[in-house]
Design a protein around this motif. Structure first.
Motif, PDB file in Angstrom:
ATOM      1  N   LEU A 156       0.907  -1.166   0.009  1.00 44.58           N
ATOM      2  CA  LEU A 156       0.037   0.047   0.048  1.00 44.58           C
ATOM      3  C   LEU A 156       1.009   1.395   0.083  1.00 44.58           C
ATOM      4  CD1 LEU A 156      -2.880  -0.909   2.711  1.00 44.58           C
ATOM      5  CD2 LEU A 156      -3.058  -0.694   0.074  1.00 44.58           C
ATOM      6  N   ASP A 157       0.329   2.358  -0.555  1.00 43.16           N
ATOM      7  CA  ASP A 157       0.711   3.673  -0.243  1.00 43.16           C
ATOM      8  C   ASP A 157       0.473   4.130   1.045  1.00 43.16           C
ATOM      9  OD1 ASP A 157       1.480   3.355  -3.005  1.00 43.16           O
ATOM     10  OD2 ASP A 157       0.735   5.165  -3.739  1.00 43.16           O
ATOM     11  N   LEU A 158      -0.712   3.864   1.621  1.00 45.03           N
ATOM     12  CA  LEU A 158      -0.992   4.560   2.696  1.00 45.03           C
ATOM     13  C   LEU A 158      -2.008   3.481   3.497  1.00 45.03           C
ATOM     14  CD1 LEU A 158      -1.491   6.971   4.366  1.00 45.03           C
ATOM     15  CD2 LEU A 158      -3.608   7.644   3.098  1.00 45.03           C
ATOM     16  N   LEU A 159      -1.439   3.388   4.662  1.00 41.75           N
ATOM     17  CA  LEU A 159      -2.305   2.332   5.538  1.00 41.75           C
ATOM     18  C   LEU A 159      -2.681   3.009   6.854  1.00 41.75           C
ATOM     19  CD1 LEU A 159      -3.603  -0.157   6.451  1.00 41.75           C
ATOM     20  CD2 LEU A 159      -1.434  -1.241   7.138  1.00 41.75           C
ATOM     21  N   VAL A 160      -3.993   3.442   7.457  1.00 44.29           N
ATOM     22  CA  VAL A 160      -4.092   3.816   8.754  1.00 44.29           C
ATOM     23  C   VAL A 160      -4.816   2.991   9.307  1.00 44.29           C
ATOM     24  CG1 VAL A 160      -5.413   5.823   9.485  1.00 44.29           C
ATOM     25  CG2 VAL A 160      -4.443   6.191   7.350  1.00 44.29           C
ATOM     26  N   VAL A 161      -4.545   2.866  10.774  1.00 48.19           N
ATOM     27  CA  VAL A 161      -5.098   2.245  11.742  1.00 48.19           C
ATOM     28  C   VAL A 161      -5.817   2.810  13.088  1.00 48.19           C
ATOM     29  CG1 VAL A 161      -4.778  -0.117  13.094  1.00 48.19           C
ATOM     30  CG2 VAL A 161      -3.880   0.068  10.973  1.00 48.19           C
ATOM     31  N   LEU A 162      -6.909   2.476  13.141  1.00 47.85           N
ATOM     32  CA  LEU A 162      -7.398   3.119  14.419  1.00 47.85           C
ATOM     33  C   LEU A 162      -7.648   1.907  15.412  1.00 47.85           C
ATOM     34  CD1 LEU A 162     -10.212   4.565  12.140  1.00 47.85           C
ATOM     35  CD2 LEU A 162      -9.047   6.086  13.987  1.00 47.85           C
ATOM     36  N   ASP A 163      -6.919   1.750  16.758  1.00 52.02           N
ATOM     37  CA  ASP A 163      -6.879   0.971  17.409  1.00 52.02           C
ATOM     38  C   ASP A 163      -6.703   1.363  18.827  1.00 52.02           C
ATOM     39  OD1 ASP A 163      -6.844  -1.933  18.750  1.00 52.02           O
ATOM     40  OD2 ASP A 163      -6.756  -2.628  16.603  1.00 52.02           O
ATOM     41  N   TYR A 164      -6.897   0.382  19.664  1.00 53.32           N
ATOM     42  CA  TYR A 164      -6.420   0.761  21.089  1.00 53.32           C
ATOM     43  C   TYR A 164      -5.093   0.417  21.472  1.00 53.32           C
ATOM     44  CZ  TYR A 164     -11.415   0.126  22.167  1.00 53.32           C
ATOM     45  OH  TYR A 164     -12.645   0.231  22.172  1.00 53.32           O
ATOM     46  N   PHE A 165      -4.358  -0.605  20.665  1.00 53.06           N
ATOM     47  CA  PHE A 165      -3.078  -1.103  20.966  1.00 53.06           C
ATOM     48  C   PHE A 165      -2.322  -1.170  19.474  1.00 53.06           C
ATOM     49  CE2 PHE A 165      -5.484  -2.769  24.473  1.00 53.06           C
ATOM     50  CZ  PHE A 165      -4.471  -2.626  25.535  1.00 53.06           C
ATOM     51  N   LEU A 166      -1.121  -1.285  19.725  1.00 52.87           N
ATOM     52  CA  LEU A 166      -0.319  -1.640  18.313  1.00 52.87           C
ATOM     53  C   LEU A 166      -0.384  -3.292  17.884  1.00 52.87           C
ATOM     54  CD1 LEU A 166       1.488  -0.107  16.533  1.00 52.87           C
ATOM     55  CD2 LEU A 166       3.626  -0.606  17.840  1.00 52.87           C
ATOM     56  N   THR A 167      -1.430  -3.335  17.255  1.00 56.07           N
ATOM     57  CA  THR A 167      -1.426  -4.560  16.737  1.00 56.07           C
ATOM     58  C   THR A 167      -0.377  -5.262  15.650  1.00 56.07           C
ATOM     59  OG1 THR A 167      -3.209  -4.076  15.081  1.00 56.07           O
ATOM     60  CG2 THR A 167      -4.089  -4.396  17.132  1.00 56.07           C
ATOM     61  N   PRO A 168      -0.634  -6.422  15.211  1.00 54.20           N
ATOM     62  CA  PRO A 168       0.484  -6.846  13.994  1.00 54.20           C
ATOM     63  C   PRO A 168      -0.055  -6.012  12.773  1.00 54.20           C
ATOM     64  CG  PRO A 168      -0.190  -8.721  15.440  1.00 54.20           C
ATOM     65  CD  PRO A 168      -0.824  -7.538  15.996  1.00 54.20           C
ATOM     66  N   THR A 169      -1.394  -5.656  12.662  1.00 50.37           N
ATOM     67  CA  THR A 169      -1.663  -4.898  11.411  1.00 50.37           C
ATOM     68  C   THR A 169      -1.416  -3.639  11.381  1.00 50.37           C
ATOM     69  OG1 THR A 169      -3.543  -6.547  11.253  1.00 50.37           O
ATOM     70  CG2 THR A 169      -3.806  -4.151  10.202  1.00 50.37           C
ATOM     71  N   ALA A 170      -1.491  -2.922  12.767  1.00 52.15           N
ATOM     72  CA  ALA A 170      -1.094  -1.355  13.042  1.00 52.15           C
ATOM     73  C   ALA A 170       0.516  -1.632  12.908  1.00 52.15           C
ATOM     74  CB  ALA A 170      -1.586  -1.182  14.313  1.00 52.15           C
ATOM     75  N   MET A 171       1.146  -2.258  13.154  1.00 57.27           N
ATOM     76  CA  MET A 171       2.590  -2.521  13.104  1.00 57.27           C
ATOM     77  C   MET A 171       3.072  -2.088  11.568  1.00 57.27           C
ATOM     78  SD  MET A 171       3.531  -5.720  15.561  1.00 57.27           S
ATOM     79  CE  MET A 171       2.830  -5.538  17.015  1.00 57.27           C
ATOM     80  N   LEU A 172       2.285  -2.467  10.400  1.00 59.09           N
ATOM     81  CA  LEU A 172       2.528  -2.215   9.148  1.00 59.09           C
ATOM     82  C   LEU A 172       1.806  -0.931   8.755  1.00 59.09           C
ATOM     83  CD1 LEU A 172       1.695  -5.741   7.637  1.00 59.09           C
ATOM     84  CD2 LEU A 172       4.081  -4.592   8.146  1.00 59.09           C
ATOM     85  N   ALA A 173       1.414  -0.080   9.535  1.00 61.28           N
ATOM     86  CA  ALA A 173       0.703   1.177   9.152  1.00 61.28           C
ATOM     87  C   ALA A 173       1.605   2.304   8.953  1.00 61.28           C
ATOM     88  CB  ALA A 173      -0.561   1.414  10.291  1.00 61.28           C
ATOM     89  N   ASP A 174       1.055   3.271   8.140  1.00 63.57           N
ATOM     90  CA  ASP A 174       1.867   4.703   8.034  1.00 63.57           C
ATOM     91  C   ASP A 174       1.408   5.583   9.143  1.00 63.57           C
ATOM     92  OD1 ASP A 174       2.919   4.730   5.212  1.00 63.57           O
ATOM     93  OD2 ASP A 174       1.033   3.593   5.017  1.00 63.57           O
ATOM     94  N   TYR A 175      -0.048   5.321   9.699  1.00 60.35           N
ATOM     95  CA  TYR A 175      -0.446   6.203  10.823  1.00 60.35           C
ATOM     96  C   TYR A 175      -1.148   5.046  11.685  1.00 60.35           C
ATOM     97  CZ  TYR A 175       0.628  10.706   9.013  1.00 60.35           C
ATOM     98  OH  TYR A 175       1.302  12.070   8.580  1.00 60.35           O
ATOM     99  N   VAL A 176      -0.972   5.142  13.128  1.00 62.62           N
ATOM    100  CA  VAL A 176      -1.759   4.493  14.064  1.00 62.62           C
ATOM    101  C   VAL A 176      -2.367   5.369  14.886  1.00 62.62           C
ATOM    102  CG1 VAL A 176      -1.873   2.675  15.832  1.00 62.62           C
ATOM    103  CG2 VAL A 176       0.079   2.603  13.971  1.00 62.62           C
ATOM    104  N   LEU A 177      -3.555   5.537  15.019  1.00 63.05           N
ATOM    105  CA  LEU A 177      -4.528   6.574  15.676  1.00 63.05           C
ATOM    106  C   LEU A 177      -5.087   6.097  17.101  1.00 63.05           C
ATOM    107  CD1 LEU A 177      -5.888   8.202  12.376  1.00 63.05           C
ATOM    108  CD2 LEU A 177      -3.993   8.861  13.927  1.00 63.05           C
TER     109      LEU A 177
END
Ligand SMILES: Nc1nc2c(c(=O)[nH]1)N[C@H]1C(S)=C(S)[C@@H](COP(=O)(O)OP(=O)(O)OC[C@H]3O[C@@H](n4cnc5c(=O)[nH]c(N)nc54)[C@H](O)[C@@H]3O)O[C@H]1N2
Ligand SMILES: Nc1nc2c(c(=O)[nH]1)N[C@H]1C(S)=C(S)[C@@H](COP(=O)(O)OP(=O)(O)OC[C@H]3O[C@@H](n4cnc5c(=O)[nH]c(N)nc54)[C@H](O)[C@@H]3O)O[C@H]1N2
Ligand code: SF4
Ligand SMILES: [Mo]
Length: 743
Positions: free
Chosen positions: A438-459
Motif C-alpha cells: 500500500l501507499d497509505l495504511l491507517v489503523v484506528l485501534d487501542y493497541f499496536l496490533t500486528p496489522t497496526a505495525m505495518l501502518a503509516d499512521y496508527v491513531l
C-alpha cells in the motif's frame, strides 16, 4: 478544578454485550468497576461471571495502550515511529487520499471493519461520500448469512427466543455459548435445562454446552445441510409439520416434499456419520416439543459452500413447524422506531458508476448492490430496509489481490477500524504482502496490533468507558441499548466518530457531519422515539414489546393480509429469488471436497481442521496483553481426541504443529472429547510481548490460525462469497520434529 470522586453508571464494551457497570471515578480515572444491578443484564452474577469486566480499569491505563497518534518514519513494519498531533495526521491523510483519488479513482481506498464492536456507520458514510464501494468486513462469515437467508425465506431477519418458562426444545447449532457468550444467553440455557427443557446440540466437539444437552449430535464437520434435510425428511414423512401454517403461509411445500425424499435418515446418517436413530429422535423432539427454538452460530456460517444450504434448510425447518412469530421460539424483527442504520450510511450518495466497480460485484450474486436491490424491492413494500454497506461489502480476497497486483485496478490505501485483518481474515501471508504494497495504511485501534505495525499512521482510539455507546443491531430490530461514558478520553485518544468526521470535513463533506460529538449523534438517533439521551441512559434500553403475526394484519391498500415481504408474499420454502439468481431454490447437500480428490491429498492431510472455536477469556485477537487473563489461559490450544493423540504419541500439553496446504502454526495439544478425525485450534493468537516490528510483528507468524486458512475467491460460495474456516484438511506433528506426518 478537579472533578469530585464519583460512582457513575456506564457500560463495559470489552465485547458486544455492553453490560451495565458502575464505575468508581477518582480524579478523572476509573479506579474500580462493579456490575450495575439496575441496567442490562440486571444480574450482578452474570457480569461477575465474566473474567473480562474486571480488567476495565487496567484497559484504560495499560502501558501498551496507544495514547498519541503515531507516524511511521522508518521502512514499513520497521517499528520506527514519531508521535504527531491529530491535526497533523488528519491533514496529511486527507491530502494523500485526495491525491490518490485523483490519480486512481475513489475506488482505490478500501476500509476494513471487524465484528460487533464499534459504531461503523460513520465509516460507511465517509466511504459513500468519498466515492468508494470497497469496504470489507467479516460479514460473509459472521451475521450476514443468517440475515440474508432469513430475509429470502421470511422477508426479514428472525430473532430467536429462549424463555425457560415457555420454550420446550432448543437446538443449538454450531454455537457454543458456554465460551462465546459470558452473559445472559448461557445463563438462560443453564436455567432452561435445569427446568427440564430438551437441549439438542449439533457440534463435532463435545463442548461445555454439549455436555448439558439431552442429545448431542457430533456430526462430521460441514455436513449440516445434510442433517437439516434429514430432519425435514423425518418431520414431513411422519406428518409432524404444521399443516395449517404450511397451507396458509408457505410457498413451495410440494416441491420441497419431492426434494427431501433424497434425504432419508440412513443416507443422512452415512453423510453426517451420526446414528440414524439420533437424527430421527432430534427431528421428532424439535417438531413435537413446541415452542422449539433454534440458535445457530459460526459453526454453520463458516463451512463455505454448505453454509447457505444449511441455513436455508434450517429456516425451512423453522417454517414448517410454525416456529416463527411464536413466543418462546422466534419472531420477525421490526424496523427500528429510531433512525435506522441505512439512513445514517447515506448510500444514496454513492454514484451508480462507482457501485459497479465494487470488487466482486460482477460475480457475487447476492452480497452486492444489485443483490441488495433485488431483495429491497420486496422488503420496502413493507416499509423495511436492511442496512446497506454491511450487506454489499467488497470481497476481501479480491481486495488483497488488487493491492498486491493492481488488478483489476490498484487499491493503494486502506483504513482499518476495529479490526485486525492479519489475525482475523483468511490467509495471513497474502494479507501481509497486500498491506506491504500500500501507499497509505491507517489503523484506528487501542493497541499496536500486528496489522497496526505495518501502518503509516496508527491513531489512538477512545474506547470502553471513555465514550458513550449505543448498540442498535444494525437496524434490523427495534432495540437500542447503551449508556454514557464514565470519563473523558484519556491522553490524546479520540473516538472513531471524531476521526471520520474530521477527515470528512477535510474532504469537502462538512455539511454531512453536523453532529459535533458521538453523544450528539446518539441523541438525534433516539429523538424519533421521544427519548433524550439522559432519559435513555437511565435504563440504558429501548425495547418496545415484541410484535407477533404481523403478516396477518390487513393491508388497508388491498384489504388483504399483509403477508411476508417476499416475492410470493408467503414464507418461501422454495426461494424464487434464489431461482432467479441461478442458485438452488431448495437446499442441497453439496460437499466441497475438490481438494481431497487431488492425488495424495487425503493421505497428506488426513485430519479435519476447525479454526476459531471460542475460548474464554479472549475475544478474537484481543486481550493477550493482560497478565490476569494470560495466567488464566496462557497458550493457544489445539484440541485433539485421545485416539489421534495415541496414534502419533502426542501427550496432553505438548506443543504441536498444525499444518494445512496453506501453512503451519504451533499450538499446545489439549486432549479432549472431540470427533476422532477432528483438530480444533483457537484463533486470534499473537504475543504482544514479542518485538513490535518485522520480522516478528508481535508473533503473528507463530500460532495464528489464519496462517492455515484461505479464501481464494474462485472457491468461495457464489451467493455471498463465503469461505470456510472449518472442515479444512490438515495434519499434525510434534513441534520439535520437522515434518512427521500422521501415519
Ligand atoms: N480462523 C478464523 N478466523 C476468524 C474467525 C474464526 O472463527 N476462525 N471468526 C471470524 C469472526 S466471526 C469475526 S467477527 C472476526 C473478528 O475479527 P476482528 O473484529 O477483526 O477482531 P480482532 O482481530 O480482535 O480485531 C479487533 C481490533 O479492534 C480493536 N478495537 C476494539 N474495539 C474498537 C473500537 O471501538 N474502535 C477501534 N478503532 N478499534 C477497536 C481491538 O483492539 C482489536 O485490535 O474474526 C473472524 N476470523
Ligand atoms: N470468549 C469469546 N466470546 C466471543 C468471541 C470470542 O472471540 N471470544 N467472539 C464473538 C464473535 S465475533 C462471534 S461471531 C461469536 C461466535 O459464537 P459461536 O458461534 O458460539 O462461537 P464458536 O465458539 O466459534 O462456536 C462455533 C461452534 O461450532 C462448532 N463447529 C465447527 N465446525 C462445525 C460444523 O461444521 N458444523 C457444526 N454444526 N458445528 C461446527 C465448533 O466446534 C464450535 O463449538 O462469539 C462471540 N463471543
Ligand atoms: S460480557 Fe463481559 S466483556 Fe462483555 S460487555 Fe459484559 S462484562 Fe464486558
Ligand atoms: Mo463474529
Amino acid at each position: 478544578m478537579t472533578a469530585p470522586d464519583q460512582t457513575l453508571p456506564t457500560n463495559c464494551r470489552l465485547c458486544g454485550y455492553l453490560c451495565g457497570l458502575l464505575a468508581r471515578v477518582e480524579a478523572g480515572h476509573v479506579v474500580d468497576v462493579k456490575p450495575d444491578p439496575n441496567r442490562y443484564p440486571y444480574d450482578p452474577h452474570i457480569v461477575n461471571g465474566c473474567l473480562r469486566h474486571r480488567i476495565n480499569p487496567q484497559f484504560l491505563e495499560h502501558p501498551q495502550r496507544l495514547n498519541q497518534p503515531l507516524k511511521r518514519i522508518g521502512a514499513r513494519g520497521s517499528g520506527r515511529w514519531e508521535t504527531c498531533s491529530w491535526e497533523q495526521a488528519l491533514d496529511d491523510i486527507a491530502q494523500r487520499l485526495g491525491n490518490l483519488r485523483q490519480q486512481f479513482g475513489a475506488e482505490t481506498l478500501a476500509t476494513s471493519i471487524g465484528g460487533a464492536r464499534g459504531v461503523y456507520w460513520p465509516l460507511h458514510r465517509f466511504m459513500n461520500l468519498f466515492g468508494s464501494p470497497n469496504n470489507i468486513g467479516i460479514g460473509q462469515i459472521c451475521w450476514n448469512p443468517q440475515v440474508w437467508v432469513n430475509t429470502l425465506t421470511f422477508g426479514w431477519p428472525i430473532e430467536y427466543e429462549l424463555d425457560p418458562d415457555l420454550t420446550r426444545c432448543a437446538v443449538l447449532w454450531g454455537t457454543n455459548p458456554a465460551e462465546s457468550d459470558n452473559s445472559l444467553l448461557w445463563r438462560t440455557i443453564c436455567q432452561f435445562t435445569r427446568q427440564g427443557g430438551s437441549l439438542i446440540v449439533i457440534d463435532p466437539r463435545q463442548t461445555r454446552t454439549a455436555r448439558r444437552a439431552s442429545l448431542h449430535l457430533p456430526l462430521k464437520p460441514g455436513t449440516d445441510a445434510a442433517l437439516a434435510l434429514g430432519f425435514l425428511h423425518a418431520i414431513i414423512s411422519e406428518g409432524l409439520y404444521d399443516q395449517a401454517f404450511v397451507n396458509d403461509w408457505c410457498q413451495g411445500f410440494e416441491p420441497l416434499q419431492d426434494h427431501i425424499s433424497q434425504y432419508p435418515p440412513e443416507k443422512v446418517a452415512a453423510l453426517t456419520d451420526l446414528p440414524a436413530s439420533d437424527i430421527v429422535q432430534a427431528a421428532r423432539l424439535f417438531a413435537t416439543q413446541r415452542p422449539a427454538t433454534q440458535i445457530s452460530g459460526r459453526g454453520v456460517d463458516q463451512i463455505g459452500a454448505n453454509s447457505v444450504q444449511a441455513l436455508r434448510a434450517m429456516a425451512i425447518l423453522r417454517a414448517i413447524t410454525a416456529g416463527i412469530d411464536l413466543p418462546g421460539a422466534s419472531h420477525l424483527g421490526q424496523m427500528p422506531d429510531f433512525i435506522p442504520e441505512i439512513d445514517l450510511e447515506l448510500t444514496d450518495h454513492l454514484p451508480e458508476s462507482q457501485r459497479t466497480k465494487q470488487l466482486g460485484a460482477d460475480q457475487i450474486l447476492l452480497q452486492t448492490y444489485s443483490g441488495y436491490e433485488r431483495v429491497n424491492a420486496f422488503t420496502q413494500r413493507h416499509a423495511r430496509r436492511l442496512p446497506h454497506r454491511y450487506l454489499t461489502s467488497a470481497h476481501p480476497n479480491l481486495v488483497w489481490r488488487a493491492m498486491q497486483t493492481g488488478d483489476p485496478y490498484p487499491i493503494k490505501a486502506m483504513i482499518v477500524m476495529a479490526s485486525n485483518p492479519l489475525l482475523s481474515h483468511a490467509d495471513s501471508r497474502l494479507i501481509y504482502t497486500a498491506l506491504k504494497s500500500l501507499d497509505l495504511l491507517v489503523v484506528l485501534d487501542y493497541f499496536l496490533t500486528p496489522t497496526a505495525m505495518l501502518a503509516d499512521y496508527v491513531l489512538p482510539v477512545a474506547g470502553t468507558l471513555e465514550r458513550p455507546v449505543l448498540q442498535t443491531d444494525a437496524g434490523i430490530s427495534n432495540i437500542a441499548y447503551g449508556g454514557p461514558a464514565a470519563i473523558s478520553p484519556l491522553a490524546e485518544r479520540r473516538t472513531d466518530y471524531d476521526f471520520w468526521r474530521e477527515l470528512g470535513i477535510r474532504m469537502d463533506q462538512e455539511s454531512y457531519w453536523q453532529w459535533p460529538s458521538l453523544q450528539a449523534c446518539f441523541a438525534d438517533i433516539l429523538a424519533p422515539v421521544g427519548l433524550d439521551w439522559d432519559s435513555f441512559c437511565a435504563s440504558g434500553l429501548y425495547a418496545p414489546p415484541r410484535l407477533y403475526h404481523q403478516h396477518e394484519n390487513i393491508d388497508p391498500a388491498t384489504g388483504e393480509p399483509l403477508g411476508f415481504a417476499t416475492p410470493s408474499g408467503k414464507v418461501e420454502l422454495y426461494s424464487t429469488i434464489l431461482e432467479q439468481l441461478g442458485y438452488d431454490p431448495l437446499p442441497v447437500h453439496s460437499p466441497n471436497e475438490t481438494a481431497l480428490t487431488k492425488p495424495g491429498f487425503k493421505e497428506n492431510y488426513p485430519l479435519t481442521l476447525l479454526t476459531g472455536a471460542r475460548q474464554q477469556p479472549y475475544y478474537a485477537s484481543e486481550f493477550r496483553q493482560f497478565s490476569q487473563l494470560r495466567t488464566h489461559h496462557p497458550h493457544p490450544l489445539a484440541e485433539i481426541s485421545s485416539q489421534t493423540a495415541e496414534l502419533i504419541s502426542i501427550q496432553d500439553g505438548e506443543m504441536i504443529w498444525v499444518e494445512t496446504a496453506n501453512g503451519r502454526a504451533r499450538f499446545q495439544a489439549k486432549i479432549c472429547e472431540i470427533r476422532p478425525e477432528v483438530v480444533s485450534v483457537e484463533y486470534g493468537w499473537w504475543f504482544p510481548e514479542l518485538e513490535a516490528s518485522e520480522p516478528d510483528l508481535g508473533g503473528v507468524w507463530v500460532s495464528n490460525a489464519n496462517l492455515l486458512t484461505t479464501a481464494e475467491f474462485e472457491t468461495c460460495d457464489p451467493l455471498l462469497g463465503q469461505w470456510p474456516y472449518n472442515g479444512l484438511p490438515c495434519r499434525i506433528y510434534h513441534a520439535d520434529s520437522s515434518h512427521m506426518k500422521l501415519a
